[in-house]
Design an enzyme around this catalytic site. Structure first.
Site, PDB file in Angstrom:
ATOM      1  N   SER A 182       0.984  -0.978   0.060  1.00 37.65           N
ATOM      2  CA  SER A 182      -0.183  -0.043   0.096  1.00 37.65           C
ATOM      3  C   SER A 182       0.845   1.203  -0.048  1.00 37.65           C
ATOM      4  CB  SER A 182      -1.045  -0.051   1.335  1.00 37.65           C
ATOM      5  OG  SER A 182      -2.038   0.946   0.954  1.00 37.65           O
ATOM      6  N   GLU A 276      -9.837  -4.685  -5.392  1.00 37.12           N
ATOM      7  CA  GLU A 276      -9.479  -3.467  -4.782  1.00 37.12           C
ATOM      8  C   GLU A 276      -9.135  -2.311  -5.677  1.00 37.12           C
ATOM      9  OE1 GLU A 276      -5.414  -3.142  -3.250  1.00 37.12           O
ATOM     10  OE2 GLU A 276      -4.726  -4.950  -4.208  1.00 37.12           O
ATOM     11  N   HIS A 306      -7.620  -5.816   0.146  1.00 37.28           N
ATOM     12  CA  HIS A 306      -6.384  -4.875  -0.113  1.00 37.28           C
ATOM     13  C   HIS A 306      -5.457  -5.381   0.911  1.00 37.28           C
ATOM     14  CE1 HIS A 306      -3.907  -1.545  -0.541  1.00 37.28           C
ATOM     15  NE2 HIS A 306      -3.742  -1.242   0.616  1.00 37.28           N
TER      16      HIS A 306
END
Length: 334
Positions: A182, A276, A306
């Protein structure tokens, strides 16, 4: 790949029901439907994690509220007996070494946690980091970089560079791997570009799990998957990205690694979920890397939360991801 080259978490003989479940989980591959446990975990994460961010205020106080809540949660993250945790001072930042199994002391994995640049940390990631160490057979340095709202992604990049320089003092570049998920995936990519720009030796390989590649959040999946992403509220992430990208030049690699020159970067593994919001930009940067002559592998798993490997305690596919990471590093010669 033969069973002899697989990471030590793989068990070829399972004598108990629990062991058989672990073996089945480790055998999972991208492309199949999500397991029942993954679907249930996604619903719980949506109800708890996504809601906490989605319905919180768009202020520093709102960010700090989530930061404090996840810091509290991190106190309950345990590791199995035999896993070694060692603190590491890194100037204004810090980190911890995680060693599980029989890691090779001549190797290292610098890992940059996710959390939108405003929450998360090594303690929260311990269920992930010990498995990463065991699967890749190397010590993992989990960086506790400085977070917003008190700090910026530029501060986080300084911390990542300092951590990487520490590894260069101890290891050959060919023995180092970097990775992140991320926002940490964004930071890993920014780190590679900064290393290249400053002439530092590059690591042997990089692993990016659902990286937040573009702070402008311009990819189609930010809209198409806004309802199916179980963790990230698209509008909140876009607002955060605009905040971080304010006053940045379009070609600033920290603003968007998507706009950086990827030529000469090491082999990279990109992993994303098909549902996602960061799916398309993960696909796109993998393709851009290939076009730049980089050995890039893209894996897309169906219907998962995610950064599902981070939820490996609850998502069987998350456990399987460690095998794929280990196999990628072997194929890349790292």
């Amino acid at each position: 790949m033969t069973s002899g080259t697989r990471p030590p978490l793989i068990r070829t003989v399972a004598s108990t029901p629990a062991e058989r479940r672990v073996v089945r989980a480790l055998a999972l591959e991208p492309g199949g439907p999500p397991t029942l446990r993954a679907r249930v975990a996604g619903r719980v994460i949506r109800a708890v994690g996504r809601s906490a961010w989605e319905f919180g205020p768009d202020t520093d106080a709102g960010l700090l509220r989530i930061q404090r809540a996840t810091a509290l949660l991190s106190r309950f993250q345990a590791v199995p007996r035999g896993v070694a945790i060692e603190p590491q001072d890194l100037g204004p930042a810090s980190g911890e070494w995680v060693r599980a199994g029989a890691p090779d002391p001549d190797k290292a994995f610098l890992y940059l946690h996710g959390g939108g640049y405003f929450f998360g940390g090594p303690r929260l990631y311990r269920p992930f980091s010990w498995r990463l160490s065991a699967a890749t057979r190397r010590p993992v340095l989990m960086l506790d970089y400085r977070l917003a709202p008190a700090h910026t992604p530029a501060d986080a990049l300084e911390d990542a560079l300092r951590a990487y320089d520490l590894l260069l003092e101890r290891h050959e570049p060919a023995r180092i791997v970097v990775g992140g998920d991320s926002a940490g995936g964004h930071l890993a990519l920014a780190l590679l570009l900064a290393l290249k720009e400053t002439g530092r030796p590059l690591p042997a390989a990089a692993v990016c799990l659902s990286p937040w590649v573009d702070m402008l959040c311009a990819a189609d999946s930010h809209t198409a998957n806004a309802r199916t992403d179980s963790l990230i509220p698209a509008g909140k992430l876009a607002a955060l990205g605009r905040r971080f990208a304010e006053d940045k030049e379009d070609n600033d690699p920290l603003f968007s690694p998507m706009r950086g020159d990827l030529t000469g970067l090491p082999p990279m593994l990109f992993v994303a979920s098909g549902t996602e919001i960061l799916r398309d930009e993960t696909r796109d940067i993998a393709e851009r890397a290939r076009q730049a002559g980089v050995q890039a592998v893209y894996q897309e798993w169906d219907g998962l939360v995610h950064v599902f490997p981070v939820f490996c305690d609850y998502v069987p596919e998350g456990k399987a991801a460690f095998r794929h990471i280990a196999e990628f590093l072997l194929s890349a010669g790292a």
